[in-house]
Design a protein around this motif. Structure first.
Motif, mmCIF file in Angstrom:
data_model
loop_
_atom_site.group_PDB
_atom_site.id
_atom_site.type_symbol
_atom_site.label_atom_id
_atom_site.label_comp_id
_atom_site.label_asym_id
_atom_site.label_seq_id
_atom_site.Cartn_x
_atom_site.Cartn_y
_atom_site.Cartn_z
ATOM 1 N N LEU A 34 -13.850 -32.188 15.891
ATOM 2 C CA LEU A 34 -13.604 -32.051 14.449
ATOM 3 C C LEU A 34 -12.622 -33.127 13.976
ATOM 4 N N ALA A 35 -11.611 -33.406 14.815
ATOM 5 C CA ALA A 35 -10.628 -34.433 14.431
ATOM 6 C C ALA A 35 -11.304 -35.803 14.351
ATOM 7 N N ALA A 36 -12.170 -36.103 15.309
ATOM 8 C CA ALA A 36 -12.856 -37.403 15.305
ATOM 9 C C ALA A 36 -13.755 -37.525 14.074
ATOM 10 N N LEU A 37 -14.412 -36.434 13.721
ATOM 11 C CA LEU A 37 -15.284 -36.460 12.538
ATOM 12 C C LEU A 37 -14.454 -36.662 11.267
ATOM 13 N N ALA A 38 -13.341 -35.935 11.194
ATOM 14 C CA ALA A 38 -12.484 -36.057 10.009
ATOM 15 C C ALA A 38 -12.002 -37.498 9.879
ATOM 16 N N ALA A 39 -11.606 -38.083 11.024
ATOM 17 C CA ALA A 39 -11.094 -39.458 11.002
ATOM 18 C C ALA A 39 -12.173 -40.442 10.556
ATOM 19 N N SER A 40 -13.429 -40.115 10.816
ATOM 20 C CA SER A 40 -14.514 -41.040 10.445
ATOM 21 C C SER A 40 -14.784 -41.026 8.942
ATOM 22 N N GLY A 41 -14.287 -39.997 8.257
ATOM 23 C CA GLY A 41 -14.523 -39.895 6.812
ATOM 24 C C GLY A 41 -15.887 -39.322 6.467
ATOM 25 N N ALA A 42 -16.597 -38.820 7.462
ATOM 26 C CA ALA A 42 -17.945 -38.299 7.216
ATOM 27 C C ALA A 42 -17.914 -37.059 6.336
ATOM 28 N N THR A 43 -18.957 -36.883 5.523
ATOM 29 C CA THR A 43 -19.097 -35.634 4.777
ATOM 30 C C THR A 43 -20.435 -34.954 5.081
ATOM 31 N N ARG A 44 -21.414 -35.741 5.596
ATOM 32 C CA ARG A 44 -22.718 -35.159 5.947
ATOM 33 C C ARG A 44 -22.900 -35.335 7.446
ATOM 34 N N VAL A 45 -22.952 -34.206 8.154
ATOM 35 C CA VAL A 45 -22.837 -34.243 9.607
ATOM 36 C C VAL A 45 -23.972 -33.480 10.273
ATOM 37 N N ALA B 206 -16.417 -24.215 7.922
ATOM 38 C CA ALA B 206 -15.149 -23.704 7.410
ATOM 39 C C ALA B 206 -14.364 -24.802 6.696
ATOM 40 N N ASP B 207 -14.787 -26.049 6.869
ATOM 41 C CA ASP B 207 -14.042 -27.174 6.317
ATOM 42 C C ASP B 207 -14.812 -27.731 5.124
ATOM 43 N N ARG B 208 -14.198 -27.635 3.949
ATOM 44 C CA ARG B 208 -14.970 -27.954 2.739
ATOM 45 C C ARG B 208 -15.271 -29.422 2.563
ATOM 46 N N ARG B 209 -14.625 -30.266 3.395
ATOM 47 C CA ARG B 209 -14.947 -31.690 3.228
ATOM 48 C C ARG B 209 -16.403 -31.960 3.599
ATOM 49 N N TYR B 210 -16.996 -31.075 4.411
ATOM 50 C CA TYR B 210 -18.380 -31.308 4.820
ATOM 51 C C TYR B 210 -19.340 -30.686 3.809
ATOM 52 N N THR B 211 -20.058 -31.542 3.140
ATOM 53 C CA THR B 211 -20.956 -31.061 2.089
ATOM 54 C C THR B 211 -22.313 -30.684 2.656
ATOM 55 N N GLU B 212 -22.647 -31.251 3.823
ATOM 56 C CA GLU B 212 -23.918 -30.900 4.449
ATOM 57 C C GLU B 212 -23.719 -30.828 5.957
ATOM 58 N N VAL B 213 -24.102 -29.713 6.519
ATOM 59 C CA VAL B 213 -23.916 -29.477 7.951
ATOM 60 C C VAL B 213 -25.272 -29.083 8.536
ATOM 61 N N VAL B 214 -25.747 -29.877 9.488
ATOM 62 C CA VAL B 214 -27.053 -29.577 10.075
ATOM 63 C C VAL B 214 -26.880 -29.281 11.566
ATOM 64 N N GLY B 215 -27.453 -28.204 12.024
ATOM 65 C CA GLY B 215 -27.478 -27.896 13.453
ATOM 66 C C GLY B 215 -28.885 -28.123 13.968
ATOM 67 N N GLN C 220 -22.663 -21.482 0.057
ATOM 68 C CA GLN C 220 -22.428 -21.832 1.461
ATOM 69 C C GLN C 220 -23.745 -22.072 2.169
ATOM 70 N N GLN C 221 -24.717 -21.203 1.884
ATOM 71 C CA GLN C 221 -26.028 -21.351 2.537
ATOM 72 C C GLN C 221 -26.620 -22.725 2.267
ATOM 73 N N ASP C 222 -26.408 -23.232 1.047
ATOM 74 C CA ASP C 222 -26.984 -24.523 0.688
ATOM 75 C C ASP C 222 -26.383 -25.670 1.499
ATOM 76 N N ARG C 223 -25.212 -25.454 2.080
ATOM 77 C CA ARG C 223 -24.567 -26.530 2.852
ATOM 78 C C ARG C 223 -25.101 -26.620 4.276
ATOM 79 N N VAL C 224 -25.760 -25.575 4.728
ATOM 80 C CA VAL C 224 -26.157 -25.514 6.154
ATOM 81 C C VAL C 224 -27.651 -25.616 6.322
ATOM 82 N N ARG C 225 -28.070 -26.293 7.363
ATOM 83 C CA ARG C 225 -29.467 -26.280 7.764
ATOM 84 C C ARG C 225 -29.524 -26.146 9.275
ATOM 85 N N LEU C 226 -30.507 -25.406 9.755
ATOM 86 C CA LEU C 226 -30.721 -25.309 11.192
ATOM 87 C C LEU C 226 -32.150 -25.760 11.465
#
Ligand code: SAH
Length: 484
Positions: free
Chosen positions: A289-300, A316-325, A349-355
């Motif tokens: 998570l720290a490495a991602l935050a440092a990269s400035g990414a918002t779509r992960v 849980a971290d609002r900086r991420y606007t799109e989270v895909v598993g 919240q559901q709109d931010r996640v995709r699996l």
């Protein structure tokens, strides 16, 4: 042996859809050890009861055992004269998993919403063999939200002075998802019976963790449950407990920002009180998570997301606007969806996640163009011969701006008590790299695909052996990106 399951959720006959067994019919299923019957003693809109009756064929049991082990016991009378036909036991548990397979997985074609909802249920197992007494049944089911009565059955009703038998009449009532209820029974009936005689294969750990997803890791009696479920095989129980501990520490509640906002730190940081005491799994996740935050990414995108340990942190971290598993295993994605409580998240919240189900060894257009991607403890699960395909699909085709990779450091394994030399940390690992091997791989793939790389580690550093986990951050070289 008999088990009944009653609901008063109206229309109660929907129970038939959830179990995929029509309330008007009596159905029979052939089992390796006998025959199962499913029927409904009552089926009205207000109250519906399904019964599972298992008729055990003692001869089939006997034959199986004799083949399995030619111990002296297998030729004694006990083989033919025993309680298996009458008392609920691990045999009832296997019957449950055969007969109610999709209900156990929480899947319902006709009533998907109901399958995901907690409904009023009462379950009765009139004769359950209970080693450790009625109290144990209470201790095992109560923490799962059940109101439990476990009445010991007398040895002989005509002779109460002879005392109680080791059987109880078990009643559970509660408002529980049907799939959870069935999984509780699937695991805990054999645990109470404690007489699994057959050979316990290592994949029993996976079965246990799958059935225990979402409730076993935090159960106060998880050690006893694990030990008994795995038939007292010490090494297996140890492995299972280690995996449960990882789940437990990694499980972070997902804040629900639709409610009053009392959801912990505003930046969604994960509350790990003392990093030195956190498990390696938690520290690894924090490091990613720290490495991602440092990269400035918002779509992960989390590649090989497994049960979603990292996804909960990302969400849980609002900086991420799109989270895909992404995972190749639907089983893993189901666990992830459950852990994220996807069906209960507010729409925002559901709109931010995709699996997504996808194999990382094939190019997948959906994965292109993300700011960052993660391969956390994934590469070592691939056959080395398939690694070039993954390199092409991830770095050549998906081309995330940043790629974070973690993998075990094989040199550190000597530090793990109970891990024999030359053994991997997980039975599914195909290889584990030394620091030199990992560095060589990282340098090569970075050079091949136009990335720069830095390598570090996670966990307690050993001056000779390095960190238990290796971590690399690969960053796309911008000029290369624009020429593509
Ligand atoms: N990243 C997760 C899970 C690691 S376990 C965590 O750290 O907790 C490895 C995961 O990779 C498993 O869920 C497995 O299903 C997945 N996996 C293995 N090979 C894969 C492939 N070829 N494509 C996609 N996922 C794969």
């Amino acid at each position: 042996m008999l088990l009944t399951l009653t609901t008063t959720h109206e229309p109660a006959t929907d129970l038939g859809y959830l179990l995929v067994k029509h309330p008007d019919r009596v159905q029979e299923f052939d089992l390796p050890t006998g025959t199962a019957h499913v029927f409904y003693p009552e089926a009205t809109a207000q109250r519906c009861t399904a019964a599972l009756l298992v008729e055990v064929d003692p001869q089939r049991l006997g034959v199986g055992r004799r083949r399995a082990a030619s111990t002296p016991e297998s030729f004694t009378l006990g083989q033919y004269v025993n309680d298996r036909a009458y008392a609920a036991s691990s045999l009832l548990s296997s019957a449950l998993s055969t007969v109610f397979r999709s209900a156990l997985r929480g899947v319902s074609r006709d009533r998907p919403e109901l399958a995901g909802s907690a409904i009023p249920l009462s379950i009765r197992v009139p004769v359950l063999r209970c080693r450790g007494g009625a109290d144990l049944a209470v201790r095992l089911f109560t923490p799962l939200g059940w109101t439990v009565t476990a009445a010991p059955l007398p040895l002989d009703e005509q002779h109460p002075e002879w005392g109680d038998s080791r059987y109880v009449d078990l009643c559970l009532t509660g408002t529980v998802r049907l799939a959870d209820a069935l999984n509780h029974l699937y695991v805990l009936l054999p645990v109470l019976d404690d007489a699994k005689h057959y050979w316990v294969a290592p994949d029993e750990i996976d079965k246990l963790l799958r059935a225990g997803a979402g409730w076993l890791a935090d159960h106060p009696e998880r050690a006893l449950i694990t030990r008994r479920y795995l038939a007292h095989r010490r090494a297996l129980a140890g492995q299972a407990m280690a995996r449960l501990a990882e789940l437990r520490l990694a499980d972070v509640p997902v804040p629900d920002d639709s409610v009053d906002g009392v959801t912990g730190p505003a930046d969604g940081a994960t509350p790990v009180a003392d990093p030195r005491r956190a498990s390696l799994a938690v520290r690894r996740r924090e490091a990613v998570l720290a490495a991602l935050a440092a990269s400035g990414a918002t779509r992960v995108v989390d590649l090989g997301c497994g049960g979603g340990a990292l996804l909960t942190g990302l969400l849980a971290d609002r900086r991420y606007t799109e989270v895909v598993g992404v995972d190749v295993s639907t089983q893993a994605l189901t666990v992830a969806a459950r852990r994220l409580r996807l069906d209960r998240l507010p729409q925002r919240q559901q709109d931010r996640v995709r699996l997504w189900q996808s194999a990382l060894t094939y190019r997948d257009d959906r994965l292109r163009g993300y700011d960052a991607a993660v391969l956390m403890e994934v590469v070592e699960h691939l056959d080395p011969a398939r690694l070039p395909a993954l390199e092409d699909a991830v770095l050549g085709h998906a081309r995330p701006g940043t790629l974070v990779v973690t993998t075990p450091n094989a040199e550190y394994n000597v530090r793990y008590e109970g891990l024999p030399a030359g053994r991997f940390r997980h039975p599914d690992h195909r290889f584990e790299w030394t620091r030199a091997e990992f560095a060589a791989w990282v340098d090569r793939v970075a050079a091949d695909h136009g990335y720069t790389a830095t390598i570090s580690g996670v966990g307690d550093h050993d001056p000779e052996l390095g960190h238990p986990t290796q971590l690399a951050v690969l960053t796309a070289v911008a000029s290369r990106e624009t020429t593509r």
